[in-house]
Design a protein around this motif. Structure first.
Motif, short mmCIF file in Angstrom:
data_model
loop_
_atom_site.label_atom_id
_atom_site.label_comp_id
_atom_site.label_asym_id
_atom_site.label_seq_id
_atom_site.Cartn_x
_atom_site.Cartn_y
_atom_site.Cartn_z
N ASP A 142 -2.99 -12.92 2.81
CA ASP A 142 -4.08 -11.94 2.72
C ASP A 142 -5.17 -12.41 1.77
O ASP A 142 -6.36 -12.12 1.99
CB ASP A 142 -3.53 -10.58 2.27
CG ASP A 142 -2.76 -9.87 3.37
OD1 ASP A 142 -2.90 -10.27 4.53
OD2 ASP A 142 -2.02 -8.91 3.06
N ASN A 143 -4.81 -13.11 0.70
CA ASN A 143 -5.81 -13.67 -0.21
C ASN A 143 -6.76 -14.60 0.54
O ASN A 143 -7.98 -14.53 0.38
CB ASN A 143 -5.13 -14.43 -1.35
CG ASN A 143 -4.88 -13.59 -2.58
OD1 ASN A 143 -5.69 -13.52 -3.48
ND2 ASN A 143 -3.73 -12.93 -2.60
N VAL A 144 -6.20 -15.47 1.36
CA VAL A 144 -7.02 -16.44 2.07
C VAL A 144 -7.75 -15.79 3.24
O VAL A 144 -8.90 -16.13 3.54
CB VAL A 144 -6.15 -17.63 2.55
CG1 VAL A 144 -7.01 -18.69 3.23
CG2 VAL A 144 -5.39 -18.25 1.38
N THR A 145 -7.12 -14.82 3.87
CA THR A 145 -7.77 -14.09 4.96
C THR A 145 -9.03 -13.38 4.46
O THR A 145 -10.06 -13.36 5.15
CB THR A 145 -6.80 -13.06 5.57
OG1 THR A 145 -5.66 -13.74 6.10
CG2 THR A 145 -7.47 -12.27 6.68
N ALA A 171 -6.88 -18.65 8.22
CA ALA A 171 -6.27 -18.71 6.89
C ALA A 171 -4.96 -19.48 6.92
O ALA A 171 -4.66 -20.27 6.02
CB ALA A 171 -6.06 -17.30 6.35
N LEU A 172 -4.17 -19.28 7.95
CA LEU A 172 -2.90 -20.00 8.08
C LEU A 172 -3.13 -21.51 8.20
O LEU A 172 -2.35 -22.30 7.67
CB LEU A 172 -2.11 -19.48 9.28
CG LEU A 172 -1.43 -18.12 9.09
CD1 LEU A 172 -0.89 -17.61 10.42
CD2 LEU A 172 -0.30 -18.22 8.07
N GLU A 173 -4.20 -21.89 8.86
CA GLU A 173 -4.53 -23.32 8.96
C GLU A 173 -4.82 -23.90 7.58
O GLU A 173 -4.40 -25.03 7.27
CB GLU A 173 -5.75 -23.51 9.86
CG GLU A 173 -5.51 -23.19 11.33
CD GLU A 173 -6.77 -23.33 12.15
OE1 GLU A 173 -7.77 -23.90 11.64
OE2 GLU A 173 -6.78 -22.85 13.30
N GLN A 174 -5.51 -23.13 6.75
CA GLN A 174 -5.83 -23.62 5.40
C GLN A 174 -4.58 -23.69 4.53
O GLN A 174 -4.41 -24.61 3.73
CB GLN A 174 -6.89 -22.73 4.73
CG GLN A 174 -8.11 -22.45 5.59
CD GLN A 174 -8.62 -23.67 6.34
OE1 GLN A 174 -8.83 -24.74 5.77
NE2 GLN A 174 -8.82 -23.51 7.65
N LEU A 175 -3.68 -22.73 4.70
CA LEU A 175 -2.42 -22.75 3.95
C LEU A 175 -1.56 -23.94 4.36
O LEU A 175 -0.92 -24.58 3.52
CB LEU A 175 -1.66 -21.44 4.14
CG LEU A 175 -2.29 -20.21 3.49
CD1 LEU A 175 -1.53 -18.95 3.86
CD2 LEU A 175 -2.34 -20.37 1.97
N GLU A 176 -1.56 -24.25 5.63
CA GLU A 176 -0.85 -25.44 6.10
C GLU A 176 -1.46 -26.69 5.49
O GLU A 176 -0.75 -27.61 5.06
CB GLU A 176 -0.92 -25.51 7.63
CG GLU A 176 -0.23 -26.72 8.25
CD GLU A 176 1.28 -26.62 8.19
OE1 GLU A 176 1.92 -27.68 8.07
OE2 GLU A 176 1.81 -25.49 8.26
N ARG A 189 -3.38 -24.30 -5.71
CA ARG A 189 -3.52 -24.65 -4.29
C ARG A 189 -4.01 -23.45 -3.48
O ARG A 189 -4.76 -23.61 -2.51
CB ARG A 189 -2.18 -25.16 -3.75
CG ARG A 189 -1.95 -26.64 -4.06
CD ARG A 189 -0.75 -27.17 -3.31
NE ARG A 189 0.48 -26.99 -4.07
CZ ARG A 189 1.68 -27.04 -3.54
NH1 ARG A 189 1.83 -27.23 -2.24
NH2 ARG A 189 2.76 -26.89 -4.30
N LEU A 190 -3.57 -22.26 -3.88
CA LEU A 190 -4.08 -21.05 -3.22
C LEU A 190 -5.57 -20.93 -3.43
O LEU A 190 -6.32 -20.57 -2.51
CB LEU A 190 -3.36 -19.82 -3.76
CG LEU A 190 -3.87 -18.46 -3.29
CD1 LEU A 190 -3.85 -18.34 -1.78
CD2 LEU A 190 -3.06 -17.33 -3.94
N LYS A 224 -8.39 -20.73 -0.48
CA LYS A 224 -9.41 -19.68 -0.39
C LYS A 224 -10.80 -20.28 -0.24
O LYS A 224 -11.61 -19.81 0.57
CB LYS A 224 -9.34 -18.77 -1.62
CG LYS A 224 -8.13 -17.85 -1.65
CD LYS A 224 -7.87 -17.28 -3.03
CE LYS A 224 -9.02 -16.46 -3.56
NZ LYS A 224 -8.72 -15.92 -4.91
N THR A 225 -11.09 -21.32 -1.01
CA THR A 225 -12.42 -21.93 -0.90
C THR A 225 -12.57 -22.64 0.44
O THR A 225 -13.65 -22.58 1.05
CB THR A 225 -12.68 -22.92 -2.04
OG1 THR A 225 -11.69 -23.97 -2.01
CG2 THR A 225 -12.64 -22.24 -3.39
N LEU A 226 -11.53 -23.28 0.93
CA LEU A 226 -11.61 -23.97 2.21
C LEU A 226 -11.79 -22.99 3.36
O LEU A 226 -12.43 -23.31 4.38
CB LEU A 226 -10.36 -24.83 2.44
CG LEU A 226 -10.19 -26.01 1.49
CD1 LEU A 226 -8.86 -26.70 1.74
CD2 LEU A 226 -11.34 -27.00 1.62
N ALA A 227 -11.24 -21.79 3.20
CA ALA A 227 -11.41 -20.76 4.22
C ALA A 227 -12.86 -20.32 4.35
O ALA A 227 -13.23 -19.70 5.36
CB ALA A 227 -10.52 -19.56 3.92
#
Length: 257
Positions: free
Chosen positions: A98-101, A120-125, A147-148, A152-155
């Motif tokens: 949810d943070n990255v979303t 967001a899942l792609e960025q977490l991967e 890393r989180l 977030k920035t990459l998202a």
């Protein structure tokens, strides 16, 4: 190389303190630039002025040829400038996903929640946090929280990414992992400005180094030039760390005089 960011005599004053003084700098698309200097040199202030957290008291900021000097932080974020912070502060009660979303939804209008979650899942991967996607952010270790922060920035799909002390507080193994991740991000074509105190990281990862001291740009160039610059040795590195930087460069098979 296409110029992505240009600073023209950029200055910032806080009352009687001249935090930045006439800093002029160009950054090309695809570069990985190290921004170094003593504590209080103005490094984070420079990033804050570029990204709109603080307003410049003099000079101009150009991004892709457009004057963005007076842009607000949300405006700079939406045109492709993203940054991490020295102290990472995720939404602790939200899940990692949810943070990255939230970052993905902020950066792109028209995204549905499902689309944002998939992105967001792609960025977490990408950053190695996929297994922790459904954990609360508060449960992560410091290295994972950093890393989180990157995810977030990459998202936000940045073209220019400012990394502010991403290795602070990490052990040597975690620093190695972070360096690999920075290289991986750079390989996607994202331009990176890395604020860093660890000389090993700077000379290993960066193709160019910029040095601030007392709010002024005192040196810039490739790592070999900068670690041999007497002004940099005197103001920041000292003989010991200058020699350590040269040793890292030698190990990287960079020829030194």
């Amino acid at each position: 190389m296409t110029e992505l960011l240009k600073l023209n005599n950029l200055s910032r004053r806080f009352g009687g303190l001249q935090a930045l003084e006439n800093v002029s700098l160009s950054i090309g698309a695809g570069e990985v630039v190290g921004l170094i200097g003593p504590n209080g040199a103005g490094k984070t202030t420079l990033v804050n002025v570029i990204t709109g957290v603080h307003t410049a008291t003099g000079g101009q900021v150009f991004y892709q040829g457009k004057d963005i000097t007076r842009y607000k932080p949300y405006e700079t974020a939406r045109i492709g400038l993203a940054r991490t912070f020295q102290i990472v502060q995720p939404f602790p009660d939200l899940t990692v996903l949810d943070n990255v979303t939230a970052a993905a939804l902020f950066s792109r209008s028209g995204f549905s929640i499902r689309q944002a979650q998939e992105f967001a899942l792609e960025q977490l991967e990408f950053v190695g946090l996929f297994p922790q996607a459904n954990l609360p952010a508060a449960s992560l270790t410091l290295a994972m929280r950093k890393r989180l922060e990157l995810a977030k920035t990459l998202a936000m799909r940045p073209k220019l990414l400012f990394l502010d002390e991403v290795n602070a507080g990490l052990n040597s193994a975690e620093v190695e992992q972070a360096m690999s991740l920075i290289k991986k991000i750079a390989a996607t074509g994202t331009t990176i400005v890395l604020i860093e105190h660890l000389i090993k990281v700077v000379v290993t990862v960066c193709s160019r180094i910029v040095v601030l001291h007392n709010g002024q740009l005192i040196s810039e160039g490739d790592p070999r030039q900068v670690v041999n610059d007497p002004k940099v040795v005197e103001a920041y590195l000292g003989k010991r760390y200058s020699q350590a930087a040269k040793d890292y460069l030698k190990n990287a098979e960079v020829s030194l005089d």
